[in-house]
Design a protein around this motif. Structure first.
Motif, PDB file in Angstrom:
ATOM      1  N   GLY A 158       0.798  -1.219   0.000  1.00 35.76           N
ATOM      2  CA  GLY A 158       0.000   0.000   0.000  1.00 35.76           C
ATOM      3  C   GLY A 158       0.828   1.266   0.000  1.00 35.76           C
ATOM      4  N   SER A 159       2.157   1.141   0.123  1.00 31.98           N
ATOM      5  CA  SER A 159       3.009   2.336   0.128  1.00 31.98           C
ATOM      6  C   SER A 159       3.191   2.882  -1.283  1.00 31.98           C
ATOM      7  N   ILE A 160       3.441   1.993  -2.252  1.00 33.14           N
ATOM      8  CA  ILE A 160       3.701   2.416  -3.627  1.00 33.14           C
ATOM      9  C   ILE A 160       2.918   1.528  -4.582  1.00 33.14           C
ATOM     10  N   TRP A 161       2.179   2.157  -5.470  1.00 34.91           N
ATOM     11  CA  TRP A 161       1.559   1.455  -6.588  1.00 34.91           C
ATOM     12  C   TRP A 161       2.209   1.949  -7.877  1.00 34.91           C
ATOM     13  N   TYR A 162       2.312   1.053  -8.854  1.00 32.33           N
ATOM     14  CA  TYR A 162       2.798   1.409 -10.184  1.00 32.33           C
ATOM     15  C   TYR A 162       1.650   1.280 -11.180  1.00 32.33           C
ATOM     16  N   GLY A 163       1.590   2.207 -12.115  1.00 31.74           N
ATOM     17  CA  GLY A 163       0.587   2.149 -13.162  1.00 31.74           C
ATOM     18  C   GLY A 163       1.224   2.209 -14.535  1.00 31.74           C
ATOM     19  N   ASP A 164       0.724   1.401 -15.458  1.00 35.11           N
ATOM     20  CA  ASP A 164       1.275   1.407 -16.815  1.00 35.11           C
ATOM     21  C   ASP A 164       0.269   0.772 -17.767  1.00 35.11           C
ATOM     22  N   VAL A 165       0.507   0.996 -19.062  1.00 34.11           N
ATOM     23  CA  VAL A 165      -0.349   0.443 -20.113  1.00 34.11           C
ATOM     24  C   VAL A 165       0.506  -0.430 -21.018  1.00 34.11           C
ATOM     25  N   MET A 166       0.016  -1.632 -21.314  1.00 35.53           N
ATOM     26  CA  MET A 166       0.705  -2.562 -22.208  1.00 35.53           C
ATOM     27  C   MET A 166      -0.172  -2.809 -23.434  1.00 35.53           C
ATOM     28  N   HIS A 167       0.430  -2.864 -24.599  1.00 30.26           N
ATOM     29  CA  HIS A 167      -0.330  -3.188 -25.806  1.00 30.26           C
ATOM     30  C   HIS A 167      -0.772  -4.645 -25.736  1.00 30.26           C
ATOM     31  N   ARG A 217     -11.122  -2.324  -4.135  1.00 29.59           N
ATOM     32  CA  ARG A 217     -10.673  -3.668  -3.789  1.00 29.59           C
ATOM     33  C   ARG A 217      -9.480  -3.674  -2.835  1.00 29.59           C
ATOM     34  N   ARG A 218      -8.561  -2.704  -3.009  1.00 25.29           N
ATOM     35  CA  ARG A 218      -7.284  -2.799  -2.301  1.00 25.29           C
ATOM     36  C   ARG A 218      -6.920  -1.583  -1.470  1.00 25.29           C
ATOM     37  N   GLY A 219      -7.836  -0.637  -1.277  1.00 23.08           N
ATOM     38  CA  GLY A 219      -7.525   0.511  -0.440  1.00 23.08           C
ATOM     39  C   GLY A 219      -6.835   1.624  -1.196  1.00 23.08           C
ATOM     40  N   ILE A 220      -6.321   2.608  -0.443  1.00 23.62           N
ATOM     41  CA  ILE A 220      -5.735   3.811  -1.020  1.00 23.62           C
ATOM     42  C   ILE A 220      -4.222   3.770  -0.856  1.00 23.62           C
ATOM     43  N   PRO A 221      -3.464   3.866  -1.938  1.00 29.02           N
ATOM     44  CA  PRO A 221      -1.995   3.858  -1.812  1.00 29.02           C
ATOM     45  C   PRO A 221      -1.484   5.213  -1.343  1.00 29.02           C
ATOM     46  N   VAL A 222      -0.263   5.207  -0.835  1.00 27.38           N
ATOM     47  CA  VAL A 222       0.375   6.462  -0.454  1.00 27.38           C
ATOM     48  C   VAL A 222       0.897   7.181  -1.691  1.00 27.38           C
ATOM     49  N   ARG A 223       1.536   6.425  -2.594  1.00 24.33           N
ATOM     50  CA  ARG A 223       2.085   6.993  -3.820  1.00 24.33           C
ATOM     51  C   ARG A 223       1.639   6.170  -5.023  1.00 24.33           C
ATOM     52  N   CYS A 241      -6.423  12.079  -7.457  1.00 30.68           N
ATOM     53  CA  CYS A 241      -5.347  11.740  -6.526  1.00 30.68           C
ATOM     54  C   CYS A 241      -5.213  12.800  -5.442  1.00 30.68           C
ATOM     55  N   ALA A 242      -5.393  14.068  -5.801  1.00 32.24           N
ATOM     56  CA  ALA A 242      -5.289  15.136  -4.804  1.00 32.24           C
ATOM     57  C   ALA A 242      -6.389  15.011  -3.758  1.00 32.24           C
ATOM     58  N   ARG A 243      -7.618  14.712  -4.184  1.00 31.15           N
ATOM     59  CA  ARG A 243      -8.731  14.600  -3.227  1.00 31.15           C
ATOM     60  C   ARG A 243      -8.568  13.400  -2.306  1.00 31.15           C
ATOM     61  N   LEU A 244      -7.876  12.349  -2.781  1.00 33.26           N
ATOM     62  CA  LEU A 244      -7.682  11.145  -1.968  1.00 33.26           C
ATOM     63  C   LEU A 244      -6.332  11.146  -1.253  1.00 33.26           C
ATOM     64  N   SER A 245      -5.596  12.259  -1.345  1.00 30.43           N
ATOM     65  CA  SER A 245      -4.276  12.387  -0.707  1.00 30.43           C
ATOM     66  C   SER A 245      -3.308  11.316  -1.216  1.00 30.43           C
ATOM     67  N   ILE A 246      -3.384  11.027  -2.515  1.00 28.63           N
ATOM     68  CA  ILE A 246      -2.432  10.116  -3.158  1.00 28.63           C
ATOM     69  C   ILE A 246      -1.366  10.963  -3.834  1.00 28.63           C
ATOM     70  N   ARG A 247      -0.122  10.689  -3.536  1.00 35.46           N
ATOM     71  CA  ARG A 247       0.965  11.439  -4.168  1.00 35.46           C
ATOM     72  C   ARG A 247       1.234  10.843  -5.546  1.00 35.46           C
ATOM     73  N   LEU A 248       0.953  11.616  -6.587  1.00 28.38           N
ATOM     74  CA  LEU A 248       1.140  11.163  -7.966  1.00 28.38           C
ATOM     75  C   LEU A 248       2.561  11.492  -8.400  1.00 28.38           C
ATOM     76  N   VAL A 249       3.339  10.456  -8.732  1.00 30.64           N
ATOM     77  CA  VAL A 249       4.749  10.616  -9.088  1.00 30.64           C
ATOM     78  C   VAL A 249       4.940  10.180 -10.534  1.00 30.64           C
ATOM     79  N   TYR A 250       5.639  11.007 -11.311  1.00 30.84           N
ATOM     80  CA  TYR A 250       5.894  10.701 -12.717  1.00 30.84           C
ATOM     81  C   TYR A 250       7.332  10.240 -12.901  1.00 30.84           C
TER      82      TYR A 250
END
Length: 439
Positions: A158-167, A217-223, A241-250
Motif C-alpha cells: 500500500g506504500s507504492i503502486w505502479y501504473g502502466d499500459v501494455m499493448h 478492492r485494495r484501499g488507497i496507496p500512499v504513492r 489523486c489530490a482529493r484522496l491524498s495520493i501522491r502522484l509521481v511521474y
C-alpha cells in the motif's frame, strides 16, 4: 565452445518462415517480410513490440551471408582503430586533453578554425570513437558523476503502486478487429495486482476506471508512480489523486528501469496468460477480462514468488492489511470523486452539448457559461454548477418530440399604470408645438 547469442536466436526465430524455405519465389520475400512486420514480438531488452521491414530484411541478408553468427551483436573487429590521419588524431586528443569539457562539436569547430580539416568533413562518429578508445569520451569534471541507481522495495504493502499500459492482443469481436490495451496497477511490496483490465484505448478515462476498481478492492496507496503519457497527465486524474491524498509521481522520460517490476508483470502475463488464451471463446472485452481476472486471482496471486522469499503476492499483501488505508466512509463518495467537470456555454434555446448529445438546463441560464458535472463512465450529466461549485439545476437529455407539447414559460406582462404626469414629456411637447395645440 562459445555460447550462442540470445539475440541471434530470437532473430532466427522471427525469420523462421524465411530461413525454413529452400527457395523463395518472385515477390515472396517482400510478402513474408510484410507479414512478419505486422506481428507483435516480445523483443529481448526492448519495450518495442514491432520490427520494421527494413530491419527484417537486414537480418535475413546477414543470415544468408554469415549464418547464425551474422545475427548476433558481435563487437567490431576494428574497435578502437581510428581511420583518421595520425595528425588529425593527435589534434583531436590534444584538444580534448587541454579542455576535458569540450564537446565533439567544439572540437570539430576548433580544428576547422585552425585549418587542420576542411569545413564539415570531420565525422562526428569518428571523433567519438577515437575519444572513446582513449577513455576521453565522457566529460571529465568533478561536477559530472555517474547517476546512482539502486534496487529498492517498499517496506509495506500500500506504500507504492505502479501504473502502466501494455499493448494487448488484437481480437475479432463480432467480425470486427479490435486492438486492446492492458491497464494495470501493481503494489510494489507484494507484487499484487490491485486491478487490471483490457481496454479499447489507452486514455485517461480507462486509467481512471481501473483506478476506481483498485481503490474499492485494495484501499488507497500512499504513492502512485506512473509514466509521462497523456493518459496520466490528465487534470482529472491529478484531481482524483489530490482529493484522496495520493501522491502522484511521474517517472523520468526514457527511464523504464524505474518500473522494472511492472515490466516483469507484463512479461509474465504474455508468457502465461496470452500464450494460453484461446481467442475462439472471446466474444467481447467482457469475456476477455473475465478470463484475465480469473487467472490473476486463481494463479498469479497464489503462486509463490522468488522475489518475495517464496510468499505469494496475496499472502504478502494480507500481511500488511492493518497498515493499508482503506476507503471507509469515502466509499460512499467515490462516485462523486470520479465525476468530471466541463465548462459549457448555454445556447439561446437552453441547451448544452456533451459527448455528441444535447441536454436541456434551466432556461434562465441561456447565454451564460456553466459547469457540467458528468459521469464519463456512464455517459450521463449529473447536474449543472457555477464556476464556484454552486448548484444551478439539473440537466436532462433533449427530447425534441416532447418539446412540441411542452408549455412554454412566458414573461409576465406588467399591469397598466396611470399616466405619469410629473415633469414634461418630450413627445407630448413636440406634438403640441407641431399642431399648435397650445393656442
Amino acid at each position: 565452445m562459445n555460447d550462442i547469442d540470445p539475440k541471434a536466436l530470437f532473430r532466427l526465430s522471427v525469420l523462421g518462415p524465411l530461413v525454413s524455405r529452400e527457395r523463395l519465389g518472385r515477390g515472396e520475400l517482400q510478402l513474408i517480410v510484410r507479414q512478419l512486420a505486422r506481428q507483435e514480438y516480445a523483443i529481448p531488452g526492448s519495450r518495442r513490440r514491432y520490427i520494421s521491414e527494413k530491419t527484417l530484411q537486414a537480418w535475413y541478408y546477414a543470415w544468408r551471408r554469415h549464418g547464425l553468427a551474422g545475427l548476433s551483436d558481435r563487437p567490431r573487429t576494428t574497435a578502437g582503430q581510428s581511420k583518421l590521419p595520425a595528425a588529425i588524431q593527435s589534434a583531436v586528443l590534444a584538444a580534448k586533453r587541454e579542455n576535458p569539457r569540450r564537446s565533439i562539436r567544439q572540437i570539430r569547430l576548433l580544428l576547422e578554425a585552425a585549418g587542420l580539416v576542411p569545413h564539415d568533413t570531420l565525422s562526428r562518429c569518428a571523433v567519438h570513437r577515437l575519444l572513446k578508445a582513449h577513455g576521453l569520451s565522457r566529460i571529465a569534471s568533478p561536477e559530472v558523476v555517474p547517476e546512482e541507481k539502486r534496487s529498492f522495495e517498499a517496506e509495506h504493502a500500500g506504500s507504492i503502486w505502479y501504473g502502466d499500459v501494455m499493448h494487448g492482443p488484437t481480437l475479432s469481436f463480432g467480425g470486427r478487429r479490435t486492438k486492446t490495451y492492458l491497464v494495470s496497477l501493481m503494489d510494489d511490496a507484494s507484487r499484487l495486482i490491485a486491478h487490471c483490465a483490457f481496454c479499447p484505448a489507452e486514455t485517461a478515462l480507462e486509467v481512471e476506471g481501473v483506478l476506481k476498481q483498485a481503490l474499492l478492492r485494495r484501499g488507497i496507496p500512499v504513492r502512485l508512480v506512473v509514466d509521462n503519457g497523456a493518459a496520466y497527465r490528465a487534470s482529472t486524474l491529478q484531481g482524483i489523486c489530490a482529493r484522496l491524498s495520493i501522491r502522484l509521481v511521474y517517472c523520468r522520460p526514457y527511464a523504464p528501469e524505474g518500473k522494472g517490476k511492472l515490466e516483469r508483470w507484463h512479461r509474465t502475463l504474455r508468457e502465461q496468460f496470452l500464450a494460453e488464451l484461446d481467442g475462439s471463446h472471446i466474444r467481447d472485452l467482457a469475456d476477455l477480462n473475465a478470463r484475465l481476472w480469473a487467472w490473476v486471482e486463481e494463479i498469479y496471486h497464489r503462486r509463490p514468488h522468488t522475489s518475495l522469499a517464496g510468499q505469494t503476492p496475496l499472502a504478502r499483501y494480507q500481511q500488511d492489511l492493518p497498515r493499508i488505508r482503506l476507503l471507509g466512509p469515502l466509499a460512499a463518495q467515490l462516485d462523486e470523486l470520479f465525476l468530471h467537470r466541463i465548462s459549457r456555454l448555454v445556447r439561446r434555446n437552453g441547451t448544452v452539448s456533451w459527448a455528441g448529445r444535447y441536454f436541456e438546463v434551466p432556461y434562465e441560464l441561456s447565454g451564460q457559461r456553466v459547469v457540467l458535472v458528468v459521469s464519463p463512465h456512464t455517459a450521463t450529466v449529473v447536474r449543472v454548477e457555477s464556476d464556484t461549485g454552486q448548484l444551478l439545476g439539473a440537466a436532462t437529455p433533449l427530447d425534441l418530440v416532447a418539446n412540441t407539447h411542452r408549455r412554454r414559460q412566458r414573461p409576465a406582462v406588467a399591469p397598466a399604470t396611470a399616466a405619469i404626469s410629473a415633469g414634461p414629456n418630450l413627445i407630448e411637447l413636440t406634438h403640441q408645438r407641431h399642431y399648435r395645440l397650445e393656442d
